[in-house]
Write an enzyme that holds these catalytic residues in place. Structure first.
Site, mmCIF file in Angstrom:
data_model
loop_
_atom_site.group_PDB
_atom_site.id
_atom_site.type_symbol
_atom_site.label_atom_id
_atom_site.label_comp_id
_atom_site.label_asym_id
_atom_site.label_seq_id
_atom_site.Cartn_x
_atom_site.Cartn_y
_atom_site.Cartn_z
ATOM 1 N N HIS A 1 10.538 80.122 46.455
ATOM 2 C CA HIS A 1 10.258 80.127 45.016
ATOM 3 C C HIS A 1 10.639 81.487 44.428
ATOM 4 O O HIS A 1 10.168 82.518 44.883
ATOM 5 C CB HIS A 1 8.768 79.859 44.753
ATOM 6 C CG HIS A 1 8.406 78.405 44.870
ATOM 7 N ND1 HIS A 1 7.293 77.875 44.280
ATOM 8 C CD2 HIS A 1 9.020 77.377 45.515
ATOM 9 C CE1 HIS A 1 7.230 76.575 44.532
ATOM 10 N NE2 HIS A 1 8.268 76.253 45.301
ATOM 11 N N TYR B 1 0.346 78.468 36.757
ATOM 12 C CA TYR B 1 -0.990 79.078 36.614
ATOM 13 C C TYR B 1 -1.406 78.878 35.160
ATOM 14 O O TYR B 1 -0.720 79.353 34.247
ATOM 15 C CB TYR B 1 -0.933 80.575 36.911
ATOM 16 C CG TYR B 1 -0.800 80.938 38.371
ATOM 17 C CD1 TYR B 1 0.443 80.939 39.004
ATOM 18 C CD2 TYR B 1 -1.916 81.288 39.127
ATOM 19 C CE1 TYR B 1 0.558 81.277 40.351
ATOM 20 C CE2 TYR B 1 -1.799 81.634 40.466
ATOM 21 C CZ TYR B 1 -0.559 81.618 41.068
ATOM 22 O OH TYR B 1 -0.443 81.956 42.401
ATOM 23 N N PRO C 1 -8.407 83.935 45.344
ATOM 24 C CA PRO C 1 -7.079 83.417 45.698
ATOM 25 C C PRO C 1 -6.069 83.398 44.541
ATOM 26 O O PRO C 1 -4.916 83.066 44.742
ATOM 27 C CB PRO C 1 -7.373 82.002 46.192
ATOM 28 C CG PRO C 1 -8.709 81.673 45.693
ATOM 29 C CD PRO C 1 -9.449 82.936 45.508
ATOM 30 N N LYS D 1 -3.087 86.388 47.873
ATOM 31 C CA LYS D 1 -2.980 87.579 48.717
ATOM 32 C C LYS D 1 -3.737 87.478 50.040
ATOM 33 O O LYS D 1 -3.461 88.255 50.958
ATOM 34 C CB LYS D 1 -3.535 88.798 47.953
ATOM 35 C CG LYS D 1 -2.702 89.202 46.766
ATOM 36 C CD LYS D 1 -1.367 89.754 47.195
ATOM 37 C CE LYS D 1 -0.382 89.818 46.042
ATOM 38 N NZ LYS D 1 0.966 89.443 46.442
ATOM 39 N N TYR E 1 3.040 90.132 42.705
ATOM 40 C CA TYR E 1 2.927 88.777 43.251
ATOM 41 C C TYR E 1 3.791 88.623 44.505
ATOM 42 O O TYR E 1 3.337 88.048 45.500
ATOM 43 C CB TYR E 1 3.332 87.736 42.204
ATOM 44 C CG TYR E 1 2.930 86.318 42.559
ATOM 45 C CD1 TYR E 1 3.765 85.491 43.304
ATOM 46 C CD2 TYR E 1 1.691 85.811 42.177
ATOM 47 C CE1 TYR E 1 3.389 84.208 43.646
ATOM 48 C CE2 TYR E 1 1.301 84.522 42.514
ATOM 49 C CZ TYR E 1 2.173 83.722 43.257
ATOM 50 O OH TYR E 1 1.791 82.451 43.595
#
Ligand code: FAS
Ligand code: PHB
Length: 421
Positions: free
Chosen positions: A98, A227, A319, A323, A411
Site C-alpha cells: 500500500h 481512517y 492501534p 505501530k 505511518y
C-alpha cells in the site's frame, strides 16, 4: 498448614518432589524466551539463524495464539526483519503493498500519498496471524523447542549470572537454566510483573473507548485503508487480502461484543462512511468479532539484569497508528543483535544499550499513535467544538505538504537511525 487449607499447587508439586515421587526436569539453553507471540517467535528465529540456542515457553496452545486477530500493517523495518529471519516468502507472495491511505472527514475522503511524500516508501498489509503462522512453521521445520500450554511460568534470579525459568506441565515442575531471559509475554505477562518494583517506572494512558473489530470474508470496500473521523465515532476499513476484510468501530468502553449483531455492526459502519464507500460496502457474516481496549503504555527501563522485555511486554500503543507489531519487531531486532554480539564478539555493548535504543523509538511511536488517536476519535464530554477542531486540523493537514508528510513519514515508520545525526 492449617487443616482444610489446600496447598498452593506449585508448593504441592515441590513437596511431592521432596518425597521423590514427582519427576522434575532441568534443561539448559542460552536464551529462555517467555511467550510465543510474534516477538518471541521472531526472536527465536533470528537467534537460531545465528546459531544461538533458545527455548520458548508459551502458556496457551499454538491454535489459541493463532486465533487472536490483531495487527494488519507492516513497516519496511518489519518486512526486512522477516526476510532476515528467512520467513518472508509467503508475505511477499500474499501481502498487499500500500502506497497510501484515505482520511475521511466531513463526508469526504482525502488520500495521503505516502509513497510520494516519503520518497518511495510503502507499507505491507499482511495479517499478524499469517506472520505468526509463518514463524511457527519455520520453528517447527527447524526442530526447535516451543513448550505450549506451560502452566505457572515463573522467572527467577535474573539479577544473577544464572537466571532460570520454571513452569509446570503434565504434573511436573520444569526448570530451564539459561544465560538470559527474553520477556516476550505481552501486556499481561509474568516477566514485567516480576521486575523489582523499585526498579521500574510505568507510564500509562487509558482511552475512554475501545475498538470493536470484525473480520469477514468479503471484498474490501477500497483498495487501500480508510481512517474515518465521524461525529458518530472513529471507523477504520482495513483488509487482509482481496477477499478478506477487517473493519473497526470506536465503541464505548462499556460495550460488550455480545451486544453487537453483525447487522448492527454493518449499519453503524455505513453511518460513519462516505456515500461512495457506503454504496460499495459488501457485508457478510463475521468470522471474528472482538472489542479491544486502547491504551498508551511504556515501561522504563526494559532491562532488569539478565531479563529483557520486548514487544507488548514492554509497551502498548493504541492501534490507530498500526505501530504495535512494528515496535515489537524493532525491539526484537535490537535484542537479537545484542545477544548475537554477546556470544560472537564477547561484548555486552548491545545488551547495555538495548533499553535506551528501544525507548527512543518506542516514545516516538507512542507519540504518533497518541496524536493520531486524539485526532480521529470522539472523546466523551468534549462537545461539538472538539469535532470542529479535529476537522480543522485534518483540513490543514491534507492541504499542507509538510502536514501530510508528517503523517506519512510516521505511518511508514521512521528510519532506525532517525535523529542519530
Ligand atoms: P503478544 O501479546 O502477541 O504475545 C505474547 C504471548 O505471550 C502470548 O502468546 C501469550 O499467550 C504469552 N504469554 C502471556 N503470559 C505468559 C506467561 N505467563 N507465560 C508464558 N506465555 C505467556 N497492533 C497493531 O499494529 N494493529 C492492531 O490492530 C492491533 N490490534 C490489537 C488487538 C489486541 C486485542 C491486542 C492485545 C493487541 C493488538 N495489537 C495491534 C498489538 C499487537 O499486534 C501486538 O503489538 C503484538 O501482538 C505484539 O506481539 P507480542 O509482543 O509477541 O505480544
Ligand atoms: C488492521 O488491519 O488490523 C489494522 C490496520 C491499521 C491499523 C490498525 C489495525 O491502524
Amino acid at each position: 498448614m492449617p487443616d482444610g487449607q489446600a496447598l498452593p499447587k506449585l508448593a504441592f508439586i515441590v513437596l511431592r518432589q521432596l518425597n521423590g515421587d514427582t519427576p522434575m526436569s532441568t534443561t539448559r539453553t542460552q536464551v529462555a524466551i517467555v511467550g510465543a507471540g510474534p516477538s518471541g517467535l521472531l526472536l527465536g528465529q533470528l537467534l537460531h539463524k545465528a546459531g544461538i540456542d533458545a527455548i520458548i515457553v508459551e502458556r496457551q496452545t499454538g491454535d489459541y495464539v493463532l486465533s487472536r486477530i490483531r495487527a494488519g500493517v507492516l513497516e519496511q523495518v518489519c518486512i526486512d526483519l522477516l526476510d532476515e529471519a528467512g520467513v518472508g516468502q509467503r508475505m511477499h507472495k500474499e501481502g498487499l503493498i500500500h502506497g497510501g491511505f484515505d482520511l475521511l472527514f466531513k463526508g469526504k475522503r482525502h488520500r495521503i500519498d505516502m509513497n510520494q511524500l516519503t520518497g518511495g516508501k510503502n507499507v505491507m498489509v499482511y495479517g499478524q496471524t499469517e506472520l505468526t503462522r509463518d514463524l511457527m512453521d519455520a520453528r517447527q521445520a527447524a526442530g526447535l523447542t516451543t513448550i505450549y500450554e506451560a502452566g505457572n511460568v515463573q522467572v527467577h534470579d535474573f539479577d544473577s549470572q544464572k537466571p532460570r525459568v520454571t513452569y509446570e506441565k503434565n504434573g511436573q515442575l520444569h526448570t530451564i537454566e539459561c544465560d538470559f531471559i527474553a520477556g516476550c509475554d505481552g501486556f499481561h505477562g509474568v516477566c514485567r510483573a516480576s521486575a523489582p518494583k523499585n526498579g521500574i517506572k510505568e507510564f500509562e494512558k487509558v482511552y475512554p473507548f475501545g475498538w470493536l473489530g470484525v473480520l469477514s470474508d468479503t471484498p474490501p470496500v477500497h483498495h487501500e485503508l480508510i481512517y474515518a473521523n465521524s461525529p458518530r465515532g472513529f471507523a477504520l476499513c482495513s483488509q487482509r487480502s482481496e477477499t478478506r476484510s477487517r473493519y473497526y468501530l470506536q465503541v464505548p468502553l462499556t460495550d460488550k461484543v455480545e451486544q453487537w449483531s453483525d447487522e448492527a455492526f454493518w449499519a453503524e459502519l455505513r453511518n460513519r462512511l462516505d456515500p461512495e464507500a457506503r454504496d460499495k460496502l459488501v457485508t457478510g457474516p463475521s468470522i471474528e468479532k472482538s472489542i479491544a481496549p486502547l491504551r498508551s503504555f511504556v515501561t522504563e527501563p526494559m532491562r532488569f539484569g539478565r531479563m529483557f522485555l520486548a514487544g507488548d511486554a514492554g509497551h502498548i500503543v493504541p492501534p490507530t497508528g498500526a505501530k504495535g507489531l512494528n515496535l515489537a519487531a524493532t525491539d526484537v531486532k535490537y535484542l537479537s543483535t545484542a545477544f548475537i554480539e554477546y556470544y560472537q564478539e564477547n561484548t555486552e555493548a548491545g545488551i547495555d544499550s538495548y533499553s535506551e535504543r528501544c525507548l527512543r523509538r518506542i516514545w516516538r511511536a507512542e507519540r504518533f499513535s497518541w496524536w493520531f488517536t486524539q485526532l480521529m476519535h470522539r472523546f466523551p464530554g468534549e462537545g461539538e467544538i472538539a469535532q470542529k477542531f479535529q476537522e480543522a486540523e485534518l483540513d490543514y493537514l491534507i492541504h499542507s505538504e509538510s502536514g501530510s508528510r508528517t503523517i506519512a513519514e510516521n505511518y511508514v515508520g521512521l528510519p532506525l537511525d532517525f535523529g542519530d545525526h
